[in-house]
Each structure stands twice: as C-alpha cells, then as structure tokens.
Scaffold this motif. Structure first.
Motif, PDB file in Angstrom:
ATOM      1  N   LEU A   1       0.838  -1.202   0.000  1.00 45.16           N
ATOM      2  CA  LEU A   1       0.000   0.000   0.000  1.00 45.16           C
ATOM      3  C   LEU A   1       0.869   1.247   0.000  1.00 45.16           C
ATOM      4  N   SER A   2       0.370   2.297  -0.626  1.00 49.49           N
ATOM      5  CA  SER A   2       1.033   3.595  -0.505  1.00 49.49           C
ATOM      6  C   SER A   2       0.878   4.067   0.936  1.00 49.49           C
ATOM      7  N   ASN A   3       1.699   4.996   1.332  1.00 50.31           N
ATOM      8  CA  ASN A   3       1.666   5.481   2.711  1.00 50.31           C
ATOM      9  C   ASN A   3       0.373   6.209   3.044  1.00 50.31           C
ATOM     10  N   ASP A   4      -0.253   6.824   2.035  1.00 53.60           N
ATOM     11  CA  ASP A   4      -1.548   7.468   2.276  1.00 53.60           C
ATOM     12  C   ASP A   4      -2.704   6.468   2.136  1.00 53.60           C
ATOM     13  N   GLU A   5      -2.378   5.211   1.841  1.00 49.67           N
ATOM     14  CA  GLU A   5      -3.323   4.102   1.719  1.00 49.67           C
ATOM     15  C   GLU A   5      -4.358   4.295   0.605  1.00 49.67           C
TER      16      GLU A   5
ATOM     17  N   SER B   1      -0.652   3.664 -13.169  1.00 48.85           N
ATOM     18  CA  SER B   1       0.636   3.674 -13.853  1.00 48.85           C
ATOM     19  C   SER B   1       1.254   2.288 -13.791  1.00 48.85           C
ATOM     20  N   SER B   2       2.250   2.069 -14.632  1.00 55.27           N
ATOM     21  CA  SER B   2       3.010   0.819 -14.584  1.00 55.27           C
ATOM     22  C   SER B   2       4.497   1.160 -14.702  1.00 55.27           C
TER      23      SER B   2
ATOM     24  N   ILE C   1       9.620 -10.781  -5.648  1.00 51.20           N
ATOM     25  CA  ILE C   1      10.530  -9.641  -5.657  1.00 51.20           C
ATOM     26  C   ILE C   1       9.891  -8.496  -4.891  1.00 51.20           C
ATOM     27  N   GLY C   2      10.628  -7.935  -3.944  1.00 47.10           N
ATOM     28  CA  GLY C   2      10.100  -6.878  -3.096  1.00 47.10           C
ATOM     29  C   GLY C   2       9.905  -5.560  -3.818  1.00 47.10           C
ATOM     30  N   ASN C   3       8.901  -4.807  -3.362  1.00 44.71           N
ATOM     31  CA  ASN C   3       8.656  -3.463  -3.871  1.00 44.71           C
ATOM     32  C   ASN C   3       7.928  -2.648  -2.808  1.00 44.71           C
ATOM     33  N   CYS C   4       8.000  -1.337  -2.931  1.00 42.56           N
ATOM     34  CA  CYS C   4       7.320  -0.440  -1.999  1.00 42.56           C
ATOM     35  C   CYS C   4       7.337   0.965  -2.595  1.00 42.56           C
ATOM     36  N   LEU C   5       6.799   1.910  -1.854  1.00 33.36           N
ATOM     37  CA  LEU C   5       6.909   3.317  -2.213  1.00 33.36           C
ATOM     38  C   LEU C   5       7.758   4.012  -1.163  1.00 33.36           C
ATOM     39  N   THR C   6       8.401   5.104  -1.563  1.00 34.69           N
ATOM     40  CA  THR C   6       9.169   5.876  -0.591  1.00 34.69           C
ATOM     41  C   THR C   6       8.213   6.496   0.420  1.00 34.69           C
ATOM     42  N   ASN C   7       8.755   6.971   1.520  1.00 32.38           N
ATOM     43  CA  ASN C   7       7.912   7.464   2.613  1.00 32.38           C
ATOM     44  C   ASN C   7       7.079   8.692   2.240  1.00 32.38           C
ATOM     45  N   ASP C   8       7.428   9.388   1.179  1.00 27.92           N
ATOM     46  CA  ASP C   8       6.623  10.529   0.725  1.00 27.92           C
ATOM     47  C   ASP C   8       5.740  10.166  -0.469  1.00 27.92           C
ATOM     48  N   ASP C   9       5.726   8.892  -0.837  1.00 28.13           N
ATOM     49  CA  ASP C   9       4.946   8.388  -1.976  1.00 28.13           C
ATOM     50  C   ASP C   9       5.326   9.045  -3.300  1.00 28.13           C
ATOM     51  N   ALA C  10       6.530   9.576  -3.411  1.00 28.57           N
ATOM     52  CA  ALA C  10       6.957  10.225  -4.649  1.00 28.57           C
ATOM     53  C   ALA C  10       7.619   9.252  -5.621  1.00 28.57           C
ATOM     54  N   PHE C  11       8.142   8.133  -5.099  1.00 32.43           N
ATOM     55  CA  PHE C  11       8.886   7.196  -5.932  1.00 32.43           C
ATOM     56  C   PHE C  11       8.470   5.764  -5.624  1.00 32.43           C
TER      57      PHE C  11
ATOM     58  N   PHE D   1      14.495   2.724  -8.828  1.00 29.38           N
ATOM     59  CA  PHE D   1      13.624   3.810  -8.393  1.00 29.38           C
ATOM     60  C   PHE D   1      12.951   4.389  -9.631  1.00 29.38           C
ATOM     61  N   TRP D   2      11.629   4.475  -9.584  1.00 26.34           N
ATOM     62  CA  TRP D   2      10.849   5.076 -10.661  1.00 26.34           C
ATOM     63  C   TRP D   2      10.144   6.321 -10.131  1.00 26.34           C
ATOM     64  N   ASN D   3       9.994   7.322 -10.980  1.00 26.71           N
ATOM     65  CA  ASN D   3       9.154   8.460 -10.663  1.00 26.71           C
ATOM     66  C   ASN D   3       7.719   7.961 -10.628  1.00 26.71           C
ATOM     67  N   LEU D   4       7.010   8.204  -9.550  1.00 27.51           N
ATOM     68  CA  LEU D   4       5.651   7.691  -9.376  1.00 27.51           C
ATOM     69  C   LEU D   4       4.722   8.151 -10.498  1.00 27.51           C
ATOM     70  N   VAL D   5       4.777   9.418 -10.849  1.00 21.95           N
ATOM     71  CA  VAL D   5       3.849   9.988 -11.827  1.00 21.95           C
ATOM     72  C   VAL D   5       4.277   9.689 -13.259  1.00 21.95           C
ATOM     73  N   GLU D   6       5.538   9.927 -13.585  1.00 17.60           N
ATOM     74  CA  GLU D   6       6.022   9.766 -14.962  1.00 17.60           C
ATOM     75  C   GLU D   6       6.274   8.309 -15.329  1.00 17.60           C
ATOM     76  N   GLY D   7       6.626   7.479 -14.356  1.00 22.52           N
ATOM     77  CA  GLY D   7       6.865   6.064 -14.601  1.00 22.52           C
ATOM     78  C   GLY D   7       8.245   5.726 -15.123  1.00 22.52           C
ATOM     79  N   ASN D   8       9.125   6.719 -15.237  1.00 22.60           N
ATOM     80  CA  ASN D   8      10.462   6.466 -15.762  1.00 22.60           C
ATOM     81  C   ASN D   8      11.442   6.082 -14.651  1.00 22.60           C
ATOM     82  N   VAL D   9      12.429   5.260 -15.007  1.00 18.72           N
ATOM     83  CA  VAL D   9      13.488   4.881 -14.065  1.00 18.72           C
ATOM     84  C   VAL D   9      14.355   6.108 -13.834  1.00 18.72           C
ATOM     85  N   ILE D  10      14.515   6.496 -12.574  1.00 15.77           N
ATOM     86  CA  ILE D  10      15.359   7.651 -12.276  1.00 15.77           C
ATOM     87  C   ILE D  10      16.692   7.246 -11.651  1.00 15.77           C
TER      88      ILE D  10
END
Length: 120
Positions: free
Chosen positions: A13-17, A41-42, A53-63, A75-84
C-alpha cells in the motif's frame, strides 16, 4: 482491484493508503487506485518473472522502489513512470524492500542471504 490478468507475487500500500502497488510476474509493477481499481501507472525495467521480488513506495509516496531478480534496486518516478535511478544491491534476487517511514533509508533482503541498510 479484482483482476489484474497476470500472476502476482507482491503487494504493498502507498503510505496514504490510497494506492496499491502490485508486483507482477511479467516484469512489471502496476499501481492501482485502491477505491476505484483504476490502473494509474506501470513500471518496467527490472527483472521479475520467476521469484517473489520486493517493492514499496518511498515514505513521501513520490517514488516507486522495486527489486530485481538480478540483484538491482530500481527507483521510478511515481507519476512519470520512468526509471530515475538503479544500483547493484545484491548478487541474487531481492526478496524484500522496506522503506523507513520518516528518514531517507531502506532495508533490502535477498536470496543471497544478506540484509542491507541503505542510507543517503
């Protein structure tokens, strides 16, 4: 979210659920709106077709943060979906990633038998 169409191995889940991040065995992470079930997004680039394989979002839900079967962390940009950013973290598949709720740090665990703490 009821039917994704691919075999799933992880969910978080995202941190804001408000969002659900699913790890699918077709080398893709998918982000869904929790209420409506809409695909938001994907994320691609990592290897994920055989193991959990583990996955999560950063604590600010930005990545989005995801492991890979080749031992890399992405690390991917949450909105754009690109690998940063990506880096070699382990020498075998990353089975778990946990991002700290307040600081910029995370833990990774791998099939190589190691648990590592990453900080900036």
């Amino acid at each position: 979210v009821d039917y994704v169409g691919e075999a799933l191995s992880t969910m978080s889940l995202s941190n804001d659920e408000q969002c659900v991040l699913l790890g699918c065995l077709d080398n893709e992470l998918r982000l869904f709106d929790r209420s409506s079930g809409e695909l938001l997004s994907s994320y691609r680039g990592h290897k994920h077709h055989q193991y959990r394989i583990g996955n999560c979002l950063t604590n600010d839900d930005a990545f989005v943060v995801g492991g890979s079967e080749d031992g890399k962390v992405y690390f991917w940009n949450l909105v754009e979906g690109n690998v940063i950013h990506k880096f070699d973290a382990h020498y075998r598949a990353i089975s778990c990633i946990s991002y700290h709720p307040r600081s910029i740090s995370m833990l990774t665990a791998s099939a190589d038998g190691m648990v590592k703490l990453w900080t900036t």
